[in-house]
Enzyme design. Structure first.
Site, short mmCIF file in Angstrom:
data_model
loop_
_atom_site.label_atom_id
_atom_site.label_comp_id
_atom_site.label_asym_id
_atom_site.label_seq_id
_atom_site.Cartn_x
_atom_site.Cartn_y
_atom_site.Cartn_z
N SER A 140 0.87 -1.18 0.00
CA SER A 140 0.00 0.00 0.00
C SER A 140 0.90 1.22 0.00
O SER A 140 2.08 1.12 0.36
CB SER A 140 -0.85 -0.01 1.28
OG SER A 140 -1.47 1.24 1.49
N TYR A 153 -2.31 -0.74 10.55
CA TYR A 153 -2.23 -1.08 9.12
C TYR A 153 -0.90 -0.58 8.55
O TYR A 153 -0.20 -1.31 7.84
CB TYR A 153 -3.41 -0.44 8.41
CG TYR A 153 -3.52 -0.72 6.92
CD1 TYR A 153 -3.91 -1.97 6.46
CD2 TYR A 153 -3.26 0.28 5.98
CE1 TYR A 153 -4.04 -2.22 5.10
CE2 TYR A 153 -3.39 0.04 4.62
CZ TYR A 153 -3.77 -1.20 4.18
OH TYR A 153 -3.90 -1.46 2.83
N1 LIG Z 1 -8.60 -1.22 -1.50
C1 LIG Z 1 -7.64 -0.36 -1.32
O1 LIG Z 1 -7.85 0.87 -1.38
C2 LIG Z 1 -6.23 -0.83 -1.07
C3 LIG Z 1 -5.21 0.13 -1.09
C4 LIG Z 1 -3.91 -0.27 -0.85
C5 LIG Z 1 -3.62 -1.58 -0.59
N2 LIG Z 1 -4.63 -2.50 -0.57
C6 LIG Z 1 -4.26 -3.89 -0.27
O2 LIG Z 1 -4.65 -4.71 -1.34
C7 LIG Z 1 -4.97 -6.02 -0.85
C8 LIG Z 1 -6.35 -6.42 -1.37
O3 LIG Z 1 -7.27 -5.42 -0.99
P1 LIG Z 1 -8.76 -5.33 -1.61
O4 LIG Z 1 -9.10 -3.90 -1.62
O5 LIG Z 1 -8.87 -6.13 -2.83
O6 LIG Z 1 -9.55 -6.01 -0.39
P2 LIG Z 1 -10.94 -6.84 -0.35
O7 LIG Z 1 -11.79 -6.40 -1.47
O8 LIG Z 1 -11.47 -6.72 1.03
O9 LIG Z 1 -10.44 -8.35 -0.60
C9 LIG Z 1 -9.58 -8.93 0.35
C10 LIG Z 1 -9.39 -10.41 0.04
O10 LIG Z 1 -8.54 -10.96 1.07
C11 LIG Z 1 -9.20 -12.08 1.65
N3 LIG Z 1 -8.85 -12.23 3.07
C12 LIG Z 1 -9.03 -11.33 4.06
N4 LIG Z 1 -8.66 -11.87 5.25
C13 LIG Z 1 -8.27 -13.15 4.99
C14 LIG Z 1 -7.80 -14.23 5.79
N5 LIG Z 1 -7.66 -14.12 7.13
N6 LIG Z 1 -7.48 -15.41 5.19
C15 LIG Z 1 -7.61 -15.54 3.85
N7 LIG Z 1 -8.05 -14.56 3.03
C16 LIG Z 1 -8.37 -13.38 3.60
C17 LIG Z 1 -10.68 -11.79 1.45
O11 LIG Z 1 -11.47 -12.97 1.44
P3 LIG Z 1 -12.24 -13.56 2.73
O12 LIG Z 1 -12.75 -12.41 3.53
O13 LIG Z 1 -13.29 -14.43 2.12
O14 LIG Z 1 -11.20 -14.36 3.46
C18 LIG Z 1 -10.69 -11.17 0.06
O15 LIG Z 1 -10.69 -12.18 -0.94
C19 LIG Z 1 -4.86 -5.93 0.67
O16 LIG Z 1 -3.62 -6.42 1.09
C20 LIG Z 1 -4.96 -4.43 0.95
O17 LIG Z 1 -4.30 -4.06 2.14
C21 LIG Z 1 -5.92 -2.16 -0.81
#
Ligand SMILES: NC(=O)c1ccc[n+]([C@@H]2O[C@H](COP(=O)([O-])OP(=O)(O)OC[C@H]3O[C@@H](n4cnc5c(N)ncnc54)[C@H](OP(=O)(O)O)[C@@H]3O)[C@@H](O)[C@H]2O)c1
Length: 255
Positions: A140, A153
């Site tokens: 991130s 975070y």
């Molecule tokens: N969205 C943003 O603005 C943003 C910005 C910067 C970085 N990121 C990073 O990008 C990555 C993905 O984010 P996203 O926005 O795509 O999030 P998201 O839409 O919430 O998807 C997160 C995924 O991770 C899985 N997950 C969460 N906890 C888990 C666990 N304990 N075991 C296994 N799987 C788990 C979730 O599935 P389940 O809940 O079914 O397990 C889901 O498939 C993350 O690392 C986040 O920190 C996101």
């Protein structure tokens, strides 16, 4: 018809929705057999349906060390060694430093730092042995700067970028690259949850909250999940990029 036995193997964690879903379908379209993991089987089935190629749906909690070992064992038994690992599973929590509980702190470290470490540790030996491998961690911009109310975070994401840099240096001569992709605010369910949190805490409308997050990027909008997936594919295809934290943030943070 392609001989699927010779197609390289990728593992995407957090593949059920958001960034992970886009990365999985892009890797599948690029000719990888893709192992998909997250906790929700239904979400993983949705991702598998979007992948044009062969997939393996392996649900579980990535913070469980026994699950990580089982995950790799299952992939290796079905397809052989993993040549691309995308450690994407993650989540955030919002609280001031003084209101952050021990549980919240530990949950952030377990999911965003320790789980990628365990996946990387399990992936590297086969990659080094085959003298080819690609690891991409979705970090991130919070891996590079500090903003208020996301200290747990931010600490976990700073930590995972350190892991990436150190691991990259260790395997640089072995044909293996290790990188982080560092997005700004991306249009995913995680950001929808952030919007809901802002609405609850501040009383602002959903549209105001979403605009506030969009304006964090100088380009004036949220990043798309496909734009993040593009950067992952660049790391996968380019063997000269390693040890980097590549910002996909609309110009928000200097590299
Ligand atoms: N969205 C943003 O603005 C943003 C910005 C910067 C970085 N990121 C990073 O990008 C990555 C993905 O984010 P996203 O926005 O795509 O999030 P998201 O839409 O919430 O998807 C997160 C995924 O991770 C899985 N997950 C969460 N906890 C888990 C666990 N304990 N075991 C296994 N799987 C788990 C979730 O599935 P389940 O809940 O079914 O397990 C889901 O498939 C993350 O690392 C986040 O920190 C996101």
């Amino acid at each position: 018809m392609a001989d699927t036995q010779t197609m390289p193997v990728a593992l995407v964690t957090g593949a059920g929705r958001g960034i992970g879903r886009s990365v999985a379908s892009r890797l599948s379209a690029a000719g990888y057999r893709v192992a998909l993991t997250a906790r929700s089987v239904e979400d993983l089935a949705g991702t598998a349906a979007e992948c044009p190629g062969e997939t393996l749906v392996l649900p579980g909690d990535i913070t469980d060390p026994a699950f990580v070992d089982q995950l790799y064992a299952d992939i290796e038994a079905a397809w052989g060694a993993v040549s691309v690992l995308v450690a994407n599973a993650g989540a955030g929590v919002s609280a001031s430093v003084v209101r952050t509980t021990d549980e919240e702190w530990q949950r952030m470290l377990d999911l965003n730092l320790t789980a990628p470490f365990r996946c990387l540790r399990r992936a590297l030996p086969a990659m080094v042995e085959r003298r080819h491998g690609r690891v991409v961690v979705i970090a991130s911009v919070a891996a590079k700067i500090g903003e208020p109310y996301i200290s747990a975070y931010t600490a976990s994401k700073h930590g995972v970028l350190g892991l990436v840099r150190s691991a990259a240096a260790e395997v640089a001569t072995k044909g293996v690259t290790v990188n982080a992709v560092c997005p700004g605010y991306v249009d995913t369910p995680m950001t929808d949850a952030t919007v809901r949190g802002i609405v609850e805490k501040t009383g602002r409308s959903e549209q105001e909250a979403r605009s506030a997050l969009a304006s964090k990027q100088p380009i004036g909008r949220l990043i798309t999940r496909d734009e993040v997936a593009d950067a992952v594919l660049l790391c996968v295809t380019n063997g000269a990029i390693t040890g980097q934290g590549i910002n996909v943030d609309g110009g928000a943070v200097p590299s």
